[in-house]
Motif scaffolding. Structure first.
Motif, PDB file in Angstrom:
ATOM      1  N   ARG A   1       0.838  -1.209   0.000  1.00  0.00           N
ATOM      2  CA  ARG A   1       0.000   0.000   0.000  1.00  0.00           C
ATOM      3  C   ARG A   1       0.867   1.251   0.000  1.00  0.00           C
ATOM      4  O   ARG A   1       0.566   2.220  -0.704  1.00  0.00           O
ATOM      5  CB  ARG A   1      -0.929  -0.012   1.211  1.00  0.00           C
ATOM      6  N   LEU A   2       1.925   1.236   0.792  1.00  0.00           N
ATOM      7  CA  LEU A   2       2.811   2.392   0.818  1.00  0.00           C
ATOM      8  C   LEU A   2       3.479   2.607  -0.540  1.00  0.00           C
ATOM      9  O   LEU A   2       3.638   3.736  -0.998  1.00  0.00           O
ATOM     10  CB  LEU A   2       3.868   2.228   1.909  1.00  0.00           C
ATOM     11  N   HIS A   3       3.865   1.507  -1.175  1.00  0.00           N
ATOM     12  CA  HIS A   3       4.493   1.640  -2.486  1.00  0.00           C
ATOM     13  C   HIS A   3       3.494   2.186  -3.506  1.00  0.00           C
ATOM     14  O   HIS A   3       3.838   3.066  -4.307  1.00  0.00           O
ATOM     15  CB  HIS A   3       5.032   0.288  -2.945  1.00  0.00           C
ATOM     16  N   GLN A   4       2.269   1.679  -3.469  1.00  0.00           N
ATOM     17  CA  GLN A   4       1.256   2.125  -4.421  1.00  0.00           C
ATOM     18  C   GLN A   4       0.831   3.570  -4.169  1.00  0.00           C
ATOM     19  O   GLN A   4       0.387   4.261  -5.092  1.00  0.00           O
ATOM     20  CB  GLN A   4       0.032   1.210  -4.346  1.00  0.00           C
ATOM     21  N   ALA A   5       0.977   4.042  -2.927  1.00  0.00           N
ATOM     22  CA  ALA A   5       0.630   5.431  -2.638  1.00  0.00           C
ATOM     23  C   ALA A   5       1.580   6.406  -3.313  1.00  0.00           C
ATOM     24  O   ALA A   5       1.213   7.544  -3.594  1.00  0.00           O
ATOM     25  CB  ALA A   5       0.630   5.668  -1.123  1.00  0.00           C
ATOM     26  N   ARG A   6       2.812   5.986  -3.565  1.00  0.00           N
ATOM     27  CA  ARG A   6       3.795   6.751  -4.320  1.00  0.00           C
ATOM     28  C   ARG A   6       4.039   8.138  -3.709  1.00  0.00           C
ATOM     29  O   ARG A   6       3.846   9.181  -4.343  1.00  0.00           O
ATOM     30  CB  ARG A   6       3.390   6.876  -5.787  1.00  0.00           C
ATOM     31  N   PHE A   7       4.526   8.121  -2.474  1.00  0.00           N
ATOM     32  CA  PHE A   7       4.833   9.376  -1.812  1.00  0.00           C
ATOM     33  C   PHE A   7       6.002  10.097  -2.480  1.00  0.00           C
ATOM     34  O   PHE A   7       6.077  11.329  -2.440  1.00  0.00           O
ATOM     35  CB  PHE A   7       5.126   9.138  -0.333  1.00  0.00           C
ATOM     36  N   ALA A   8       6.917   9.351  -3.077  1.00  0.00           N
ATOM     37  CA  ALA A   8       8.007  10.004  -3.817  1.00  0.00           C
ATOM     38  C   ALA A   8       7.444  10.788  -4.998  1.00  0.00           C
ATOM     39  O   ALA A   8       7.919  11.887  -5.321  1.00  0.00           O
ATOM     40  CB  ALA A   8       9.025   8.968  -4.295  1.00  0.00           C
ATOM     41  N   GLY A   9       6.428  10.240  -5.642  1.00  0.00           N
ATOM     42  CA  GLY A   9       5.798  10.949  -6.743  1.00  0.00           C
ATOM     43  C   GLY A   9       5.091  12.210  -6.285  1.00  0.00           C
ATOM     44  O   GLY A   9       5.089  13.229  -6.996  1.00  0.00           O
ATOM     45  N   TYR A  10       4.503  12.158  -5.106  1.00  0.00           N
ATOM     46  CA  TYR A  10       3.853  13.350  -4.559  1.00  0.00           C
ATOM     47  C   TYR A  10       4.889  14.438  -4.293  1.00  0.00           C
ATOM     48  O   TYR A  10       4.722  15.603  -4.703  1.00  0.00           O
ATOM     49  CB  TYR A  10       3.121  12.975  -3.273  1.00  0.00           C
ATOM     50  N   ALA A  11       5.968  14.076  -3.631  1.00  0.00           N
ATOM     51  CA  ALA A  11       7.026  15.061  -3.345  1.00  0.00           C
ATOM     52  C   ALA A  11       7.587  15.641  -4.638  1.00  0.00           C
ATOM     53  O   ALA A  11       7.864  16.845  -4.726  1.00  0.00           O
ATOM     54  CB  ALA A  11       8.122  14.411  -2.518  1.00  0.00           C
ATOM     55  N   ALA A  12       7.759  14.800  -5.642  1.00  0.00           N
ATOM     56  CA  ALA A  12       8.326  15.269  -6.904  1.00  0.00           C
ATOM     57  C   ALA A  12       7.402  16.233  -7.627  1.00  0.00           C
ATOM     58  O   ALA A  12       7.861  17.152  -8.313  1.00  0.00           O
ATOM     59  CB  ALA A  12       8.645  14.073  -7.801  1.00  0.00           C
ATOM     60  N   ARG A  13       6.101  16.034  -7.486  1.00  0.00           N
ATOM     61  CA  ARG A  13       5.162  16.951  -8.135  1.00  0.00           C
ATOM     62  C   ARG A  13       5.110  18.298  -7.413  1.00  0.00           C
ATOM     63  O   ARG A  13       4.948  19.337  -8.043  1.00  0.00           O
ATOM     64  CB  ARG A  13       3.770  16.325  -8.191  1.00  0.00           C
ATOM     65  N   LEU A  14       5.261  18.287  -6.112  1.00  0.00           N
ATOM     66  CA  LEU A  14       5.238  19.545  -5.368  1.00  0.00           C
ATOM     67  C   LEU A  14       6.546  20.321  -5.505  1.00  0.00           C
ATOM     68  O   LEU A  14       6.541  21.557  -5.459  1.00  0.00           O
ATOM     69  CB  LEU A  14       4.951  19.288  -3.885  1.00  0.00           C
ATOM     70  N   TYR A  15       7.656  19.584  -5.682  1.00  0.00           N
ATOM     71  CA  TYR A  15       8.967  20.226  -5.761  1.00  0.00           C
ATOM     72  C   TYR A  15       9.698  19.718  -7.009  1.00  0.00           C
ATOM     73  O   TYR A  15      10.640  18.928  -6.916  1.00  0.00           O
ATOM     74  CB  TYR A  15       9.770  19.940  -4.490  1.00  0.00           C
ATOM     75  N   PRO A  16       9.238  20.152  -8.180  1.00  0.00           N
ATOM     76  CA  PRO A  16       9.743  19.574  -9.429  1.00  0.00           C
ATOM     77  C   PRO A  16      11.214  19.869  -9.689  1.00  0.00           C
ATOM     78  O   PRO A  16      11.814  19.212 -10.541  1.00  0.00           O
ATOM     79  CB  PRO A  16       8.851  20.212 -10.504  1.00  0.00           C
ATOM     80  N   HIS A  17      11.800  20.832  -8.973  1.00  0.00           N
ATOM     81  CA  HIS A  17      13.209  21.174  -9.210  1.00  0.00           C
ATOM     82  C   HIS A  17      14.145  20.536  -8.183  1.00  0.00           C
ATOM     83  O   HIS A  17      15.345  20.821  -8.201  1.00  0.00           O
ATOM     84  CB  HIS A  17      13.372  22.700  -9.184  1.00  0.00           C
ATOM     85  N   ALA A  18      13.622  19.685  -7.321  1.00  0.00           N
ATOM     86  CA  ALA A  18      14.467  19.033  -6.316  1.00  0.00           C
ATOM     87  C   ALA A  18      15.406  18.031  -6.983  1.00  0.00           C
ATOM     88  O   ALA A  18      15.011  17.298  -7.897  1.00  0.00           O
ATOM     89  CB  ALA A  18      13.595  18.316  -5.290  1.00  0.00           C
ATOM     90  N   ASP A  19      16.658  18.001  -6.518  1.00  0.00           N
ATOM     91  CA  ASP A  19      17.556  16.961  -7.000  1.00  0.00           C
ATOM     92  C   ASP A  19      17.275  15.676  -6.220  1.00  0.00           C
ATOM     93  O   ASP A  19      16.415  15.634  -5.325  1.00  0.00           O
ATOM     94  CB  ASP A  19      19.023  17.389  -6.881  1.00  0.00           C
ATOM     95  N   GLU A  20      17.981  14.602  -6.565  1.00  0.00           N
ATOM     96  CA  GLU A  20      17.650  13.305  -5.966  1.00  0.00           C
ATOM     97  C   GLU A  20      17.861  13.304  -4.454  1.00  0.00           C
ATOM     98  O   GLU A  20      17.048  12.748  -3.706  1.00  0.00           O
ATOM     99  CB  GLU A  20      18.469  12.189  -6.602  1.00  0.00           C
ATOM    100  N   ALA A  21      18.921  13.934  -3.980  1.00  0.00           N
ATOM    101  CA  ALA A  21      19.189  13.950  -2.538  1.00  0.00           C
ATOM    102  C   ALA A  21      18.068  14.663  -1.790  1.00  0.00           C
ATOM    103  O   ALA A  21      17.578  14.186  -0.753  1.00  0.00           O
ATOM    104  CB  ALA A  21      20.536  14.605  -2.259  1.00  0.00           C
ATOM    105  N   ASP A  22      17.640  15.816  -2.313  1.00  0.00           N
ATOM    106  CA  ASP A  22      16.565  16.542  -1.647  1.00  0.00           C
ATOM    107  C   ASP A  22      15.230  15.821  -1.789  1.00  0.00           C
ATOM    108  O   ASP A  22      14.390  15.858  -0.876  1.00  0.00           O
ATOM    109  CB  ASP A  22      16.458  17.962  -2.202  1.00  0.00           C
ATOM    110  N   LEU A  23      15.013  15.163  -2.917  1.00  0.00           N
ATOM    111  CA  LEU A  23      13.771  14.412  -3.079  1.00  0.00           C
ATOM    112  C   LEU A  23      13.685  13.281  -2.058  1.00  0.00           C
ATOM    113  O   LEU A  23      12.602  12.960  -1.567  1.00  0.00           O
ATOM    114  CB  LEU A  23      13.661  13.865  -4.508  1.00  0.00           C
TER     115      LEU A  23
END
Length: 317
Positions: free
Chosen positions: A49-71
């Motif tokens: 469920r946590l994987h399907q929720a895709r919290f990394a995708g949420y963070a990436a959409r809110l902060y599209p200019h974040a590099d990998e370390a900040d993401l």
């Protein structure tokens, strides 16, 4: 009906969508390892469920200019808040007393550092927050850390107030609920993170300027109400009336389906106000205007990112 409404509002949204960063999948996999390292007691279905929720995708959409370390930092923080939200909701929710202790322990860590450990925040949640907070704590200035901690305090206080309402069977009216929802949404927590990603924290007088505060408040409403539409079915069973659709239905004396349409109309009006408010923010001078624009764009990304993530995530499905 709700799904159709969500998609109609998304199609009518004038805010531009941001393309997720290409390293989202790698960060999502990193998160799975981090949760294991933190000792979270997750069985196979819970991890799925946590994987399907895709919290990394949420963070990436809110902060599209974040590099990998900040993401990674952002994803860990987002996951911590979602885990706390889950712990404070539903039939097995933490008691109001436990939420209050969690609030105190969290704020102690954010304001004073990891030593000594506070009894209100222990175990896997403490280890996850320690890891997520390490980089912002070292990188960002005191005023930013205070700003972030104050936003977390407001969020957890709202979570406690909602839990108290549910414990006593109190259902807030629409106006009261809207104010409470601004705290429980954690949008105000996400706004300082714009500065973390850009490395350009605004002066307090600018960050708290009434024009910026109004934009942030309406942006909070937009993403919160959209989330309430998405989580309606779950909230009907667990929230004790803490959902804008349910509050409108009770206050107006209308069926839930009619309340969905009323909330959608309210959302459209708020979006028009958001666009107007954003366009009328005054100049703060050439030294600050670029940073202010970046902040305003970040608030807009929080709204649009929440819409797009909600439609692609399995969290509310």
């Amino acid at each position: 009906m709700v799904d159709r409404t969500l998609r109609a509002l998304a199609s009518a949204c004038p805010l531009p969508a941001r393309r997720p960063a290409p390293m989202v999948d790698e960060v999502q996999d990193w998160l799975a390892a981090l949760l294991t390292e933190s000792g979270l007691p997750l069985d196979g279905p819970a991890r799925h469920r946590l994987h399907q929720a895709r919290f990394a995708g949420y963070a990436a959409r809110l902060y599209p200019h974040a590099d990998e370390a900040d993401l990674r930092v952002l994803t860990a923080l987002f996951t911590w808040f979602f885990l706390v939200d889950d712990a404070c909701d539903g039939p097995q929710a933490l008691s109001p007393e436990r939420i209050s202790a969690l609030r105190e322990g969290t704020l102690y860590l954010l304001r004073y550092g990891p030593r000594p450990a506070h009894p209100g925040l222990t175990g896997p949640l403490r280890r996850l927050l320690l890891r997520a907070w390490r980089e912002p704590r070292h990188r960002m200035p005191d005023r930013w850390r205070t700003r972030f901690a104050d936003a977390v305090a407001e969020h957890l206080d709202g979570t406690w107030r909602e839990r108290m309402n549910r414990a006593t069977g109190r259902r807030p009216g629409v106006d009261e609920y809207v104010v409470l929802r601004r705290a429980t949404s954690a949008a105000y927590v996400s706004y300082p993170l714009i500065e973390f990603v850009t490395g350009r924290p605004l002066p307090d007088a600018v960050y708290h300027h009434p024009a910026l505060r109004r934009v942030g408040e309406v942006g909070n409403d937009l993403l919160s109400w959209y989330n309430d539409l998405a989580s309606l079915e779950r909230d009907r069973a667990t929230s004790g009336g803490h959902n804008l659709v349910l509050a409108v239905a009770a206050e107006r004396g209308v069926p839930v389906d009619a309340a969905v349409e009323l909330v959608a109309e309210r959302w459209r009006a708020a979006m028009a106000r958001f666009v107007t408010l954003r366009a009328t923010v005054p100049s703060f001078g050439p030294a600050l205007d670029e940073a202010v624009t970046t902040h305003l764009d970040g608030v807009a990304d929080a709204v649009r990112g929440t819409i797009d993530w909600t439609l692609e995530s399995a969290r509310y499905g």
